[in-house]
Design a protein around this motif. Structure first.
Motif, mmCIF file in Angstrom:
data_model
loop_
_atom_site.group_PDB
_atom_site.id
_atom_site.type_symbol
_atom_site.label_atom_id
_atom_site.label_comp_id
_atom_site.label_asym_id
_atom_site.label_seq_id
_atom_site.Cartn_x
_atom_site.Cartn_y
_atom_site.Cartn_z
ATOM 1 N N THR A 13 2.757 13.816 -4.996
ATOM 2 C CA THR A 13 2.857 14.099 -3.276
ATOM 3 C C THR A 13 1.693 14.942 -2.739
ATOM 4 O OG1 THR A 13 4.981 13.924 -3.962
ATOM 5 C CG2 THR A 13 4.526 14.901 -1.919
ATOM 6 N N ALA A 14 1.195 16.095 -3.478
ATOM 7 C CA ALA A 14 0.280 16.727 -3.041
ATOM 8 C C ALA A 14 -1.136 15.877 -2.812
ATOM 9 C CB ALA A 14 -0.046 17.840 -4.087
ATOM 10 N N ALA A 15 -1.196 14.813 -3.548
ATOM 11 C CA ALA A 15 -2.573 14.150 -3.483
ATOM 12 C C ALA A 15 -2.141 13.405 -2.224
ATOM 13 C CB ALA A 15 -2.722 13.233 -4.698
ATOM 14 N N LEU A 16 -1.133 12.696 -2.020
ATOM 15 C CA LEU A 16 -0.867 11.806 -0.882
ATOM 16 C C LEU A 16 -1.109 12.620 0.424
ATOM 17 C CD1 LEU A 16 2.206 9.637 -1.813
ATOM 18 C CD2 LEU A 16 -0.301 9.005 -1.585
ATOM 19 N N VAL A 17 -0.537 14.150 0.371
ATOM 20 C CA VAL A 17 -0.681 14.981 1.617
ATOM 21 C C VAL A 17 -2.186 15.316 1.740
ATOM 22 C CG1 VAL A 17 -0.286 17.162 2.360
ATOM 23 C CG2 VAL A 17 1.561 15.808 1.459
ATOM 24 N N MET A 22 -7.332 14.043 4.858
ATOM 25 C CA MET A 22 -8.927 13.738 4.864
ATOM 26 C C MET A 22 -9.057 12.291 5.538
ATOM 27 S SD MET A 22 -10.170 15.968 3.215
ATOM 28 C CE MET A 22 -11.855 15.512 2.940
ATOM 29 N N LEU A 23 -7.927 11.605 5.593
ATOM 30 C CA LEU A 23 -7.941 10.518 6.268
ATOM 31 C C LEU A 23 -8.008 10.504 7.942
ATOM 32 C CD1 LEU A 23 -7.618 7.434 5.854
ATOM 33 C CD2 LEU A 23 -5.392 7.483 6.349
ATOM 34 N N THR A 48 -11.236 3.076 1.610
ATOM 35 C CA THR A 48 -11.296 3.489 0.283
ATOM 36 C C THR A 48 -9.996 4.602 -0.181
ATOM 37 O OG1 THR A 48 -13.695 3.447 -0.304
ATOM 38 C CG2 THR A 48 -12.330 4.661 -1.746
ATOM 39 N N MET A 49 -9.840 5.435 0.767
ATOM 40 C CA MET A 49 -8.765 6.619 0.821
ATOM 41 C C MET A 49 -7.143 5.710 0.940
ATOM 42 S SD MET A 49 -9.603 10.025 2.225
ATOM 43 C CE MET A 49 -10.857 9.617 3.813
ATOM 44 N N VAL A 50 -7.315 4.677 1.788
ATOM 45 C CA VAL A 50 -6.027 4.059 1.880
ATOM 46 C C VAL A 50 -5.692 3.363 0.600
ATOM 47 C CG1 VAL A 50 -4.681 2.161 3.123
ATOM 48 C CG2 VAL A 50 -6.310 4.027 4.493
ATOM 49 N N MET A 51 -6.739 2.751 -0.015
ATOM 50 C CA MET A 51 -6.690 2.155 -1.376
ATOM 51 C C MET A 51 -6.187 2.929 -2.197
ATOM 52 S SD MET A 51 -9.650 -0.626 -1.866
ATOM 53 C CE MET A 51 -10.941 0.354 -1.103
ATOM 54 N N VAL A 52 -6.636 4.244 -2.309
ATOM 55 C CA VAL A 52 -6.026 5.429 -3.273
ATOM 56 C C VAL A 52 -4.675 5.543 -3.078
ATOM 57 C CG1 VAL A 52 -6.461 7.469 -4.278
ATOM 58 C CG2 VAL A 52 -8.426 5.913 -3.874
ATOM 59 N N ILE A 69 -1.012 -5.524 -3.341
ATOM 60 C CA ILE A 69 -1.469 -5.147 -1.931
ATOM 61 C C ILE A 69 -2.786 -4.423 -1.874
ATOM 62 C CG2 ILE A 69 -0.410 -4.026 0.046
ATOM 63 C CD1 ILE A 69 2.361 -4.765 -0.759
ATOM 64 N N CYS A 70 -2.933 -3.543 -2.763
ATOM 65 C CA CYS A 70 -3.853 -2.577 -2.814
ATOM 66 C C CYS A 70 -5.271 -3.381 -3.158
ATOM 67 C CB CYS A 70 -3.871 -1.574 -4.146
ATOM 68 S SG CYS A 70 -5.194 -0.317 -4.104
ATOM 69 N N ILE A 71 -5.204 -4.489 -3.925
ATOM 70 C CA ILE A 71 -6.345 -5.401 -4.335
ATOM 71 C C ILE A 71 -6.624 -6.190 -3.057
ATOM 72 C CG2 ILE A 71 -6.979 -7.255 -5.517
ATOM 73 C CD1 ILE A 71 -5.504 -6.126 -7.832
ATOM 74 N N ILE A 72 -5.428 -6.627 -2.436
ATOM 75 C CA ILE A 72 -5.943 -7.536 -1.180
ATOM 76 C C ILE A 72 -6.498 -6.549 -0.075
ATOM 77 C CG2 ILE A 72 -4.799 -8.644 0.662
ATOM 78 C CD1 ILE A 72 -2.792 -9.776 -1.283
#
Length: 111
Positions: A13-17, A22-23, A48-52, A69-72
């Motif tokens: 959750t912290a990484a997503l925030v 950063m996005l 790249t950040m959206v993929m992560v 979905i991430c690969i696509i």
């Protein structure tokens, strides 16, 4: 839920925030520029950040289809950056050719 699972959930959750903030900063860089190259790098970084973020969500929610979905999304993001770069290079070459022609016309008028 064990203590380790709760710790993982907190870290995810912290990484997503953090990635969300950063996005937004990359979005500001993509809008403000100042150069087209800065904008292209910002758009690539946003992809790249959206993929992560999608990959972290796949781990957090324990849903395997999100990895697909991430690969696509990775393929679409790559193609988008390539297309934007090609368009920019075409505009850049056209502008340089126009400047050359104007320089030749000025030189012809001066002599």
């Amino acid at each position: 839920m064990t203590g380790l699972e709760q710790a993982y959930e907190t870290v995810f959750t912290a990484a997503l925030v953090f990635l969300g903030v950063m996005l937004l900063l990359c979005l500001i860089r993509a809008v403000r520029g100042p150069r087209v190259a800065d904008r292209l790098v910002a758009v690539n970084m946003m992809g790249t950040m959206v993929m992560v973020m999608i990959a972290i969500l796949a781990l957090l929610m324990k849903e395997g289809y999100l990895v697909d979905i991430c690969i696509i999304y990775a393929m679409i993001s790559f193609l988008a950056v390539i297309v934007l770069t090609k368009v920019y290079m075409g505009v850049y070459r056209e502008r340089k050719d126009r400047e050359k022609e104007e320089g030749k016309e000025e030189a012809a008028h001066e002599s």
